[in-house]
Design a protein around this motif. Structure first.
Motif, PDB file in Angstrom:
ATOM      1  N   UNK A 165      30.974 -34.331-114.745  1.00  0.00           N
ATOM      2  CA  UNK A 165      29.599 -34.742-114.457  1.00  0.00           C
ATOM      3  C   UNK A 165      29.430 -35.084-112.980  1.00  0.00           C
ATOM      4  N   UNK A 166      30.422 -35.764-112.404  1.00  0.00           N
ATOM      5  CA  UNK A 166      30.336 -36.123-110.981  1.00  0.00           C
ATOM      6  C   UNK A 166      30.372 -34.875-110.096  1.00  0.00           C
ATOM      7  N   UNK A 167      31.180 -33.888-110.472  1.00  0.00           N
ATOM      8  CA  UNK A 167      31.240 -32.652-109.704  1.00  0.00           C
ATOM      9  C   UNK A 167      29.909 -31.891-109.798  1.00  0.00           C
ATOM     10  N   UNK A 168      29.295 -31.967-110.972  1.00  0.00           N
ATOM     11  CA  UNK A 168      28.000 -31.295-111.142  1.00  0.00           C
ATOM     12  C   UNK A 168      26.942 -31.921-110.244  1.00  0.00           C
ATOM     13  N   UNK A 169      27.082 -33.210-109.938  1.00  0.00           N
ATOM     14  CA  UNK A 169      26.113 -33.901-109.079  1.00  0.00           C
ATOM     15  C   UNK A 169      26.382 -33.676-107.596  1.00  0.00           C
ATOM     16  N   UNK A 170      27.606 -33.247-107.245  1.00  0.00           N
ATOM     17  CA  UNK A 170      27.939 -33.011-105.838  1.00  0.00           C
ATOM     18  C   UNK A 170      27.149 -31.816-105.311  1.00  0.00           C
ATOM     19  N   UNK A 171      26.766 -31.861-104.054  1.00  0.00           N
ATOM     20  CA  UNK A 171      25.892 -30.833-103.488  1.00  0.00           C
ATOM     21  C   UNK A 171      26.663 -29.546-103.200  1.00  0.00           C
ATOM     22  N   UNK A 172      26.265 -28.464-103.844  1.00  0.00           N
ATOM     23  CA  UNK A 172      26.855 -27.152-103.627  1.00  0.00           C
ATOM     24  C   UNK A 172      26.022 -26.372-102.616  1.00  0.00           C
ATOM     25  N   UNK A 173      26.661 -25.351-102.050  1.00  0.00           N
ATOM     26  CA  UNK A 173      25.953 -24.477-101.109  1.00  0.00           C
ATOM     27  C   UNK A 173      24.727 -23.858-101.757  1.00  0.00           C
ATOM     28  N   UNK A 174      24.862 -23.467-103.024  1.00  0.00           N
ATOM     29  CA  UNK A 174      23.751 -22.816-103.715  1.00  0.00           C
ATOM     30  C   UNK A 174      22.608 -23.771-104.035  1.00  0.00           C
ATOM     31  N   UNK A 175      22.827 -25.072-103.862  1.00  0.00           N
ATOM     32  CA  UNK A 175      21.750 -26.033-104.071  1.00  0.00           C
ATOM     33  C   UNK A 175      20.763 -26.032-102.895  1.00  0.00           C
ATOM     34  N   UNK A 176      21.181 -25.488-101.760  1.00  0.00           N
ATOM     35  CA  UNK A 176      20.353 -25.525-100.568  1.00  0.00           C
ATOM     36  C   UNK A 176      19.292 -24.428-100.602  1.00  0.00           C
ATOM     37  N   UNK A 177      18.204 -24.675 -99.918  1.00  0.00           N
ATOM     38  CA  UNK A 177      17.201 -23.637 -99.727  1.00  0.00           C
ATOM     39  C   UNK A 177      17.716 -22.630 -98.698  1.00  0.00           C
ATOM     40  N   UNK A 178      17.060 -21.477 -98.608  1.00  0.00           N
ATOM     41  CA  UNK A 178      17.474 -20.468 -97.632  1.00  0.00           C
ATOM     42  C   UNK A 178      17.440 -21.047 -96.224  1.00  0.00           C
ATOM     43  N   UNK A 179      16.385 -21.760 -95.896  1.00  0.00           N
ATOM     44  CA  UNK A 179      16.269 -22.312 -94.542  1.00  0.00           C
ATOM     45  C   UNK A 179      17.376 -23.325 -94.282  1.00  0.00           C
ATOM     46  N   UNK A 180      17.710 -24.132 -95.278  1.00  0.00           N
ATOM     47  CA  UNK A 180      18.792 -25.113 -95.104  1.00  0.00           C
ATOM     48  C   UNK A 180      20.133 -24.414 -94.893  1.00  0.00           C
ATOM     49  N   UNK A 181      20.362 -23.321 -95.627  1.00  0.00           N
ATOM     50  CA  UNK A 181      21.611 -22.572 -95.448  1.00  0.00           C
ATOM     51  C   UNK A 181      21.690 -21.975 -94.049  1.00  0.00           C
ATOM     52  N   UNK A 182      20.597 -21.349 -93.614  1.00  0.00           N
ATOM     53  CA  UNK A 182      20.583 -20.738 -92.289  1.00  0.00           C
ATOM     54  C   UNK A 182      20.763 -21.800 -91.201  1.00  0.00           C
ATOM     55  N   UNK A 183      20.143 -22.942 -91.408  1.00  0.00           N
ATOM     56  CA  UNK A 183      20.279 -24.023 -90.441  1.00  0.00           C
ATOM     57  C   UNK A 183      21.723 -24.499 -90.363  1.00  0.00           C
ATOM     58  N   UNK A 184      22.360 -24.631 -91.527  1.00  0.00           N
ATOM     59  CA  UNK A 184      23.758 -25.081 -91.566  1.00  0.00           C
ATOM     60  C   UNK A 184      24.682 -24.072 -90.899  1.00  0.00           C
ATOM     61  N   UNK A 185      24.323 -22.808 -90.937  1.00  0.00           N
ATOM     62  CA  UNK A 185      25.153 -21.754 -90.347  1.00  0.00           C
ATOM     63  C   UNK A 185      24.821 -21.491 -88.876  1.00  0.00           C
TER      64      UNK A 185
END
Length: 404
Positions: A165-185
């Protein structure tokens, strides 16, 4: 029988009795449903004693399985699943410390359940999964009995479920929006106050990457963007750049007969695309697709395409015929001179005839120029213009070799 079972041994005994009952049912000479009754009612509504007994036995077996466990193996399976999640998931910068916290919390909890001490050697994903392997090894070594150690097993399953359950709550890359992913990269890092002119910023960044001749960043944006609007801007930039790096992505999209990627393939000029493109100009279906594809084939300029393109000189659509003629001019194969000369002499469309004359000028041999030069007095001004160009392009040596 099942309700009275308190241990695994009791459940085993109940299941053995069900085996005997099932064997007795199989051997019993039970009455079949009355045939007359079957005629009067739907077959599904007719009671079958054997089916009813077998259904009862199946229900009891299900009840036994429900009563079994939990087992230490169930906890191990959950921990193994958590390990796979940690290894297979791309975590965000915020998600990684959340995964570390989830594993460390689990190690403390499972240590209390087993009266052991567990820890990690570091905070990398490999360190965390190694620590979980230590827990699994310890649980398996205990050989916990589902009856004698029922409380311990239940606690193990509970803390393992909490880890998942705790792992399910951790933020995954796929949880991000496209803009958030591009910003992170770092996709937007090329934007500065001086060059930030257009909205949305993605479009602005694509323009900057085009100026920097960076097709890889544009291709990454193309892969990430969900909107056709932004994908279209990426493809337009790649078309202007004509970068070989875009070939695979454009060829894949061209497989769906999308016109813009076909245009990019023409600008790239890779002959590998011809295997796909030749198929799109057969017959007279979709003139718009044929027009775009023929133009791309002409830009690639391989003589392997001469026959396929020449076949379109007799297409029903004027635009297709015109583009076929021009593509043959770009290819420059002298085998196209005669069919182009025929078009110039006989086609009903003046623009098509002008394209044929232009193509002959592009091929540029004495024979090609002579075929165009013969139409200096043509009824079409466009054809006359091309004929005059052919006359001007002919050398004295060409004229000497040309029959009067």
């Amino acid at each position: 029988m099942v309700d009275e079972a308190e241990t695994e041994a009791d459940l085993d005994e109940a299941e053995a009795k069900l085996d005997e009952v099932e064997a007795d049912i199989e051997a019993a000479d039970l009455p079949e449903p009355d045939e007359d009754e079957e005629d009067e009612e739907d077959e599904e509504d007719v009671a079958d004693p054997r089916d009813e007994l077998e259904t009862t036995v199946t229900g009891l077996r299900d009840a036994i399985e429900t009563e079994r466990g939990p087992y230490a193996e169930d906890a191990v399976e959950t921990i193994e699943s958590a390990k796979a999640t940690i290894e297979d998931t791309r975590w965000t910068e915020d998600g990684e410390p959340e995964v570390v916290a989830a594993v460390e919390s689990f190690l403390d909890s499972v240590g209390e359940v087993l009266d052991e001490s567990f820890s990690t050697d570091g905070e990398t994903m490999a360190d965390l999964t190694a620590a979980l392997d230590d827990v699994i090894e310890t649980v398996e070594a205990r050989d916990l009995d589902p009856d004698d150690d029922a409380g311990t097993v239940a606690d193990l399953c509970e803390v393992a479920d909490e880890l998942e359950a705790d792992l399910a709550d951790a933020e995954e890359w796929d949880d991000l929006s496209v803009r958030e992913k591009l910003d992170a990269e770092g996709f937007y890092d090329v934007l500065t106050p001086e060059n930030r002119k257009d909205f949305p910023p993605e479009w602005n960044a694509i323009k900057v990457y085009e100026k920097q001749n960076d097709p890889e960043s544009i291709l990454h944006g193309l892969e990430m963007f969900g909107s056709e609007y932004m994908q279209g801007h990426c493809i337009e930039s790649l078309k202007r750049m004509g970068s070989p790096e875009a070939y695979d992505a454009m060829e894949q999209r061209a497989q769906k007969r999308n016109k813009p990627p076909i245009e990019v393939l023409g600008k790239i000029g890779d002959e590998r695309a011809l295997d796909t493109l030749h198929d799109y100009i057969e017959g007279d279906s979709d003139p718009a697709l044929q027009t775009v594809t023929i133009k791309a084939i002409g830009e690639i300029g391989s003589t392997d395409s001469t026959q396929a393109v020449a076949d379109r000189l007799v297409a029903e659509n004027d635009t297709v015929r015109s583009n076929a003629a021009r593509a043959l001019g770009l290819i420059g194969d002298t085998r196209a001179i005669d069919p182009l000369a025929d078009v110039l002499a006989d086609d009903d469309s003046n623009p098509v005839r002008a394209s044929a004359a232009w193509a002959l000028n592009q091929i540029g041999t004495a024979e090609a120029l002579d075929a165009a030069r013969e139409h200096a007095d043509d009824r079409s001004f466009l054809v006359q213009t091309e004929a005059e160009k052919a006359e001007g392009a002919m050398t004295d040596e060409d004229r000497a070799e040309t029959p009067a």
